[in-house]
Design a protein around this motif. Structure first.
Motif, mmCIF file in Angstrom:
data_model
loop_
_atom_site.group_PDB
_atom_site.id
_atom_site.type_symbol
_atom_site.label_atom_id
_atom_site.label_comp_id
_atom_site.label_asym_id
_atom_site.label_seq_id
_atom_site.Cartn_x
_atom_site.Cartn_y
_atom_site.Cartn_z
ATOM 1 N N ARG A 2 0.830 -1.201 0.000
ATOM 2 C CA ARG A 2 0.000 0.000 0.000
ATOM 3 C C ARG A 2 0.869 1.257 0.000
ATOM 4 O O ARG A 2 1.864 1.326 0.689
ATOM 5 C CB ARG A 2 -0.870 0.021 1.257
ATOM 6 C CG ARG A 2 -1.913 -1.034 1.264
ATOM 7 C CD ARG A 2 -2.735 -0.987 2.523
ATOM 8 N NE ARG A 2 -2.946 0.386 2.959
ATOM 9 C CZ ARG A 2 -3.315 0.698 4.184
ATOM 10 N NH1 ARG A 2 -3.521 -0.216 5.068
ATOM 11 N NH2 ARG A 2 -3.492 1.947 4.527
ATOM 12 N N PHE A 3 0.409 2.267 -0.754
ATOM 13 C CA PHE A 3 1.090 3.548 -0.753
ATOM 14 C C PHE A 3 0.151 4.677 -0.350
ATOM 15 O O PHE A 3 0.514 5.818 -0.391
ATOM 16 C CB PHE A 3 1.706 3.842 -2.122
ATOM 17 C CG PHE A 3 2.878 2.956 -2.428
ATOM 18 C CD1 PHE A 3 4.113 3.209 -1.873
ATOM 19 C CD2 PHE A 3 2.735 1.858 -3.246
ATOM 20 C CE1 PHE A 3 5.194 2.387 -2.139
ATOM 21 C CE2 PHE A 3 3.813 1.028 -3.511
ATOM 22 C CZ PHE A 3 5.042 1.299 -2.956
ATOM 23 N N ASP A 4 -1.077 4.342 0.050
ATOM 24 C CA ASP A 4 -2.071 5.340 0.427
ATOM 25 C C ASP A 4 -2.153 5.512 1.935
ATOM 26 O O ASP A 4 -3.194 5.765 2.484
ATOM 27 C CB ASP A 4 -3.443 4.953 -0.133
ATOM 28 C CG ASP A 4 -3.925 3.607 0.395
ATOM 29 O OD1 ASP A 4 -3.088 2.821 0.874
ATOM 30 O OD2 ASP A 4 -5.138 3.350 0.321
ATOM 31 N N PRO A 32 10.034 -9.356 10.291
ATOM 32 C CA PRO A 32 10.687 -10.499 9.628
ATOM 33 C C PRO A 32 10.465 -10.547 8.111
ATOM 34 O O PRO A 32 11.319 -11.026 7.377
ATOM 35 C CB PRO A 32 10.080 -11.715 10.318
ATOM 36 C CG PRO A 32 8.826 -11.231 10.953
ATOM 37 C CD PRO A 32 9.022 -9.776 11.246
ATOM 38 N N LYS A 33 9.338 -10.033 7.642
ATOM 39 C CA LYS A 33 9.069 -10.002 6.202
ATOM 40 C C LYS A 33 9.227 -8.566 5.742
ATOM 41 O O LYS A 33 8.382 -7.720 6.008
ATOM 42 C CB LYS A 33 7.666 -10.526 5.909
ATOM 43 C CG LYS A 33 7.525 -11.994 6.267
ATOM 44 C CD LYS A 33 6.151 -12.502 5.961
ATOM 45 C CE LYS A 33 6.073 -13.977 6.343
ATOM 46 N NZ LYS A 33 4.742 -14.510 6.068
ATOM 47 N N ARG A 34 10.341 -8.298 5.060
ATOM 48 C CA ARG A 34 10.720 -6.917 4.762
ATOM 49 C C ARG A 34 11.585 -6.848 3.525
ATOM 50 O O ARG A 34 12.088 -7.860 3.047
ATOM 51 C CB ARG A 34 11.502 -6.349 5.933
ATOM 52 C CG ARG A 34 12.836 -7.077 6.113
ATOM 53 C CD ARG A 34 13.590 -6.724 7.358
ATOM 54 N NE ARG A 34 14.802 -7.490 7.481
ATOM 55 C CZ ARG A 34 14.896 -8.693 8.023
ATOM 56 N NH1 ARG A 34 13.830 -9.286 8.513
ATOM 57 N NH2 ARG A 34 16.045 -9.316 8.089
ATOM 58 N N ARG A 35 11.738 -5.608 3.059
ATOM 59 C CA ARG A 35 12.731 -5.333 2.021
ATOM 60 C C ARG A 35 13.369 -3.982 2.331
ATOM 61 O O ARG A 35 12.731 -3.110 2.926
ATOM 62 C CB ARG A 35 12.134 -5.361 0.621
ATOM 63 C CG ARG A 35 11.237 -4.226 0.286
ATOM 64 C CD ARG A 35 10.830 -4.238 -1.198
ATOM 65 N NE ARG A 35 9.842 -3.237 -1.464
ATOM 66 C CZ ARG A 35 10.071 -1.932 -1.584
ATOM 67 N NH1 ARG A 35 11.304 -1.468 -1.467
ATOM 68 N NH2 ARG A 35 9.099 -1.076 -1.822
ATOM 69 N N GLU A 36 14.614 -3.831 1.938
ATOM 70 C CA GLU A 36 15.323 -2.568 2.125
ATOM 71 C C GLU A 36 14.697 -1.508 1.227
ATOM 72 O O GLU A 36 14.277 -1.805 0.118
ATOM 73 C CB GLU A 36 16.800 -2.718 1.755
ATOM 74 C CG GLU A 36 17.563 -3.652 2.652
ATOM 75 C CD GLU A 36 19.000 -3.863 2.198
ATOM 76 O OE1 GLU A 36 19.624 -2.901 1.687
ATOM 77 O OE2 GLU A 36 19.502 -4.983 2.361
ATOM 78 N N LEU A 37 14.649 -0.278 1.720
ATOM 79 C CA LEU A 37 14.107 0.807 0.899
ATOM 80 C C LEU A 37 15.142 1.394 -0.046
ATOM 81 O O LEU A 37 14.799 1.910 -1.101
ATOM 82 C CB LEU A 37 13.526 1.911 1.777
ATOM 83 C CG LEU A 37 12.149 1.603 2.346
ATOM 84 C CD1 LEU A 37 11.640 2.773 3.175
ATOM 85 C CD2 LEU A 37 11.159 1.281 1.248
ATOM 86 N N SER A 78 7.704 -3.212 5.406
ATOM 87 C CA SER A 78 7.046 -4.507 5.555
ATOM 88 C C SER A 78 6.559 -5.009 4.209
ATOM 89 O O SER A 78 6.063 -4.240 3.394
ATOM 90 C CB SER A 78 5.856 -4.368 6.518
ATOM 91 O OG SER A 78 5.117 -5.573 6.551
ATOM 92 N N THR A 79 6.682 -6.309 4.004
ATOM 93 C CA THR A 79 6.145 -6.920 2.784
ATOM 94 C C THR A 79 4.937 -7.791 3.085
ATOM 95 O O THR A 79 4.437 -8.470 2.201
ATOM 96 C CB THR A 79 7.227 -7.762 2.069
ATOM 97 O OG1 THR A 79 7.700 -8.775 2.959
ATOM 98 C CG2 THR A 79 8.366 -6.889 1.577
ATOM 99 N N ASP A 80 4.448 -7.759 4.339
ATOM 100 C CA ASP A 80 3.289 -8.597 4.649
ATOM 101 C C ASP A 80 2.080 -7.837 5.176
ATOM 102 O O ASP A 80 1.068 -8.429 5.526
ATOM 103 C CB ASP A 80 3.662 -9.733 5.600
ATOM 104 C CG ASP A 80 3.743 -9.320 7.053
ATOM 105 O OD1 ASP A 80 3.695 -8.108 7.347
ATOM 106 O OD2 ASP A 80 3.850 -10.207 7.915
ATOM 107 N N GLY A 81 2.137 -6.506 5.231
ATOM 108 C CA GLY A 81 0.967 -5.722 5.600
ATOM 109 C C GLY A 81 0.551 -5.796 7.062
ATOM 110 O O GLY A 81 -0.588 -5.516 7.372
ATOM 111 N N GLU A 104 0.752 3.037 11.264
ATOM 112 C CA GLU A 104 -0.303 4.020 11.029
ATOM 113 C C GLU A 104 -1.180 4.229 12.255
ATOM 114 O O GLU A 104 -1.784 5.278 12.400
ATOM 115 C CB GLU A 104 -1.203 3.567 9.885
ATOM 116 C CG GLU A 104 -0.589 3.720 8.533
ATOM 117 C CD GLU A 104 -1.554 3.291 7.460
ATOM 118 O OE1 GLU A 104 -2.282 4.152 6.951
ATOM 119 O OE2 GLU A 104 -1.559 2.087 7.146
ATOM 120 N N ASP A 105 -1.291 3.249 13.093
ATOM 121 C CA ASP A 105 -2.198 3.288 14.245
ATOM 122 C C ASP A 105 -1.532 4.042 15.389
ATOM 123 O O ASP A 105 -0.586 3.565 15.993
ATOM 124 C CB ASP A 105 -2.545 1.867 14.680
ATOM 125 C CG ASP A 105 -3.634 1.798 15.724
ATOM 126 O OD1 ASP A 105 -3.861 2.799 16.438
ATOM 127 O OD2 ASP A 105 -4.265 0.737 15.839
#
Length: 153
Positions: A2-4, A32-37, A78-81, A104-105
Motif C-alpha cells: 500500500r502507498f495510500d 521479519p518479512k521486509r525489504r530494504e528501501l 514490511s512486505t506482509d501488511g 499508522e495506528d
C-alpha cells in the motif's frame, strides 16, 4: 504493498549495542518479512560528496560497527501488511544506535505496546513516540526530544 497510508507514528529507543548482529535480531523480531528501501547507501550520510557506498544494509552496518563516529539511517518496509510498516536502524555519530518502528495506528494502546516491546528488546527505560520524525542523530538529541516530549505532555 500500500502507498495510500496516512500519517505514521514513529517509536524509537536508544540502544547501547551497535552491531550488525543486533540490527539483524531487531529486524527478525519486529519486521521479519521486509525489504530494504534503498539500493545504495552512501557514506558519509547525507553528504553531497560521498567518499564511498554500500549496496546492502548489512554491509553498511558491518562498516558502521567499526566506525563509531559515522551515522546513518537505514529503512526497511514490511512486505506482509502487518501493524508495523517500517523498521529503522540508525547508528548515531556518538556510537549508539537508534532502533525504530513506524505504524499508522497512533492509538495509545498500540503506541504503548510498541514502546514496551522496543524497550524490552533494547534493555532501556525510554521510548520516544512522535508523528513522522526522522531518527535522532545522536544520543543527546534522543534525550532532548524525549525531554521536550515529556515537557509538552
Amino acid at each position: 504493498m500500500r502507498f495510500d497510508m496516512g500519517p505514521m507514528i514513529d517509536c524509537y529507543v536508544l540502544s547501547n549495542v551497535r552491531t550488525a548482529a543486533q540490527a539483524r535480531l531487531f529486524l527478525e523480531r519486529f519486521l521479519p518479512k521486509r525489504r530494504e528501501l534503498a539500493t545504495v547507501y552512501e557514506i558519509p550520510y547525507m553528504t553531497e560528496h560521498p567518499s564511498g557506498s554500500f549496496i546492502s544494509a548489512d554491509d553498511l552496518m558491518v562498516y558502521l560497527e567499526s566506525n563509531l563516529d559515522q551515522r546513518h539511517a537505514i529503512y526497511w518496509v514490511s512486505t506482509d501488511g502487518g501493524l508495523v510498516r517500517y523498521a529503522i536502524v540508525a547508528p548515531t555519530a556518538d556510537g549508539a544506535m537508534i532502533l525504530g518502528l513506524s505504524c499508522e495506528d497512533d492509538s495509545d494502546e498500540v503506541v504503548a505496546t510498541l514502546c514496551r516491546q522496543l524497550k524490552e528488546f533494547a534493555g532501556t527505560e525510554d521510548c520516544l513516540a512522535e508523528q513522522e520524525i526522522p531518527p535522532p542523530a545522536s544520543a543527546k538529541e534522543f534525550f532532548e526530544l524525549l525531554r521536550d516530549d515529556s515537557d509538552q505532555g
